[in-house]
Write an enzyme that holds these catalytic residues in place. Sequence first.
Site, PDB file in Angstrom:
ATOM      1  N   GLY A 129      51.690  95.958 -26.883  1.00 62.72           N
ATOM      2  CA  GLY A 129      52.468  96.933 -27.632  1.00 62.72           C
ATOM      3  C   GLY A 129      53.219  96.283 -28.776  1.00 62.72           C
ATOM      4  O   GLY A 129      53.375  96.876 -29.848  1.00 62.72           O
ATOM      5  N   CYS A 242      61.786  94.353 -26.756  1.00 62.57           N
ATOM      6  CA  CYS A 242      60.839  93.336 -26.314  1.00 62.57           C
ATOM      7  C   CYS A 242      61.466  92.576 -25.152  1.00 62.57           C
ATOM      8  O   CYS A 242      62.684  92.348 -25.139  1.00 62.57           O
ATOM      9  CB  CYS A 242      60.515  92.385 -27.461  1.00 62.57           C
ATOM     10  SG  CYS A 242      59.652  90.877 -26.961  1.00 62.57           S
ATOM     11  N   ARG A 279      56.047  96.365 -14.121  1.00 59.70           N
ATOM     12  CA  ARG A 279      56.786  95.243 -14.711  1.00 59.70           C
ATOM     13  C   ARG A 279      58.288  95.514 -14.619  1.00 59.70           C
ATOM     14  O   ARG A 279      58.738  96.631 -14.830  1.00 59.70           O
ATOM     15  CB  ARG A 279      56.376  95.068 -16.178  1.00 59.70           C
ATOM     16  CG  ARG A 279      57.234  94.080 -16.947  1.00 59.70           C
ATOM     17  CD  ARG A 279      56.711  93.853 -18.340  1.00 59.70           C
ATOM     18  NE  ARG A 279      57.795  93.750 -19.310  1.00 59.70           N
ATOM     19  CZ  ARG A 279      57.634  93.441 -20.589  1.00 59.70           C
ATOM     20  NH1 ARG A 279      56.429  93.213 -21.068  1.00 59.70           N
ATOM     21  NH2 ARG A 279      58.666  93.379 -21.406  1.00 59.70           N
ATOM     22  N   SER A 458      54.335  83.730 -22.766  1.00 60.26           N
ATOM     23  CA  SER A 458      54.779  84.322 -24.033  1.00 60.26           C
ATOM     24  C   SER A 458      54.935  83.320 -25.180  1.00 60.26           C
ATOM     25  O   SER A 458      55.506  82.239 -25.002  1.00 60.26           O
ATOM     26  CB  SER A 458      56.119  85.029 -23.821  1.00 60.26           C
ATOM     27  OG  SER A 458      56.599  85.550 -25.028  1.00 60.26           O
ATOM     28  N   SER A 491      50.240  87.048 -24.684  1.00 56.66           N
ATOM     29  CA  SER A 491      50.179  88.415 -25.188  1.00 56.66           C
ATOM     30  C   SER A 491      49.910  88.505 -26.685  1.00 56.66           C
ATOM     31  O   SER A 491      49.245  89.430 -27.143  1.00 56.66           O
ATOM     32  CB  SER A 491      51.477  89.149 -24.850  1.00 56.66           C
ATOM     33  OG  SER A 491      52.599  88.393 -25.297  1.00 56.66           O
TER      34      SER A 491
END
Length: 569
Positions: A129, A242, A279, A458, A491
Amino acid sequence: MSLKKVNGISNSVGVMFNHMKRKKHTLSTFPYPTKNDEQEYYDSQVNDIERWWNSERFKGIERLYTAHEVVKHKGTLPISYPSSVQAEKLYSLLRKRFDEKKPVHSLGSIDPVQASQTALNQEVLYVSGWACSSVLTTTNEVSPDFGDYPYDTVPNQVDRLFRAQLFHDKKSWHEWLSLTEEERAKRRSEGHGRVDYLRPIISDADTGHGGTGSVMKLAKLFAERGSAAIHIEDQLHGGKRCGHLAGKVIVPTSTHVSRLVATRLQWDIMNCSNLVIARTDSESATLLSSSIDPADHEFILGTTNENMRPLVEVLSDAKEQGSSSNELLKLEKDWLENNDLFTFDEAVKNSCNSLGKPDLFESYKSRSRGKSNHAARKIAKEVLGQDVFFDWDSPRTTEGYYMVKNGIDVAVKRALAFAPYADLLWVETKSPNVEYARDFAARIHEKFPDKMLVYNLSPSFNWSAHGFTEEDLQNFIWDLARHGFVLQLISLAGLHQNAVGMWELSQNFKEKGMKAYVDLVQKKEKELSCDVLTHQKWSGANYADSLFGIIQTGSQTSSTGADSTEHSF
């Protein structure tokens, strides 16, 4: 129950309509019921769904509704979705690797080119996203990952990538079958079989983009567009950030459970086996949208100072007096620094210590564990012989959010609450740490030993600043996999790789012209056997020519004829 097999993958979706093959009546002519056999159709549907739910695919999954309720809402026309077939493929892959304690990893892709180039080495495809909000939204706006883009943005990207997968699958299948059996055997012996472009897609559904109806519509859209799995986080829609930004607001535990249940219900109505990933961002979130759920009470922060002036009043008065935004921020910061906040358990412990009776806390804790704050207050009074003052309203923000104590304890508690309704669990962490992840996994697997876990590798982490050795970095994903983190993803790898590649080419092209392009692109494509080197063929020119050749004859109109410049490679 014996399930059908499709390319070695158990296809529990197929059992949904097996009754059509078993019965010899009107349903053998029409796949949906006439007025004469509606009850028989209804009963058979309920039985098939119950058998489906009892299959290995849904072992350990709880539903807060019955098969009867699903059948009442699913209509009569049988519809199947490719995403469900992909979901079966994904589930089989994840379970196999989980049992082997090995990872399934993905480099998040932002376009069909990257999706095709990762297909050879990555077994799943991830759609972020964050990447969509920064690269391609349905309004063509770009923005940070606050989850405020149109809710069809990520499903539309999934549709784009899934269509590309389907095309490349057709193209590679055509190319493979155009070879002789001897050529195919030779390629296999060299380890160069046909590329599987149909990598299951895992997508970012953010918070579900709204209430129950929005969550169900979004789940439906993802299934229709080709996503085999989605992950939903426990942040507040409208306050979404985020996972590695500050200011995150989580919703009550029960609210997120409702999101997970709504997603599963939608897919059950659609006869889809798609995977739900729960999540939690509570490990680093500092705010809670509501105190309505007793499950969250033990982590809400409050004050034990009866004379403390509420934060909102302080800010409201200053605003009326004309204070600027910066002055208001300083006031808030000063208020937080000058006022100690505690959970109610901490407040009780402090009271026990101040009374010189620290042993009383264990008595209180053993009786209050898992209770609401209302019940905990009564127990504290019984144990201590007096009320413990505690006010969790005074620290509330101007939006009305409660302040909470974050960390691994709240993340574990929430993950355990989500586990019965999810196929995989994901905790978003502040830093990359195998030991921390191991502790989280151990606490989850103590209660749910077969629950598969997800880890976000990440790019928001400065990996070089965490003291890793070269060996640590090389072993990181395999170390995680040994603790049950079967699904791992970088991601935003595609976004960063795209940026680095174009930045380097642009810089060198400015000074070296075509030499830069040849050195940095074409030579690398040749060395790596990257199929985009012959981009006409990659885009399907040969496949299209083969189709056209069925209809028309002659070589002069062939796009891959003698005049094609790609023959020079």
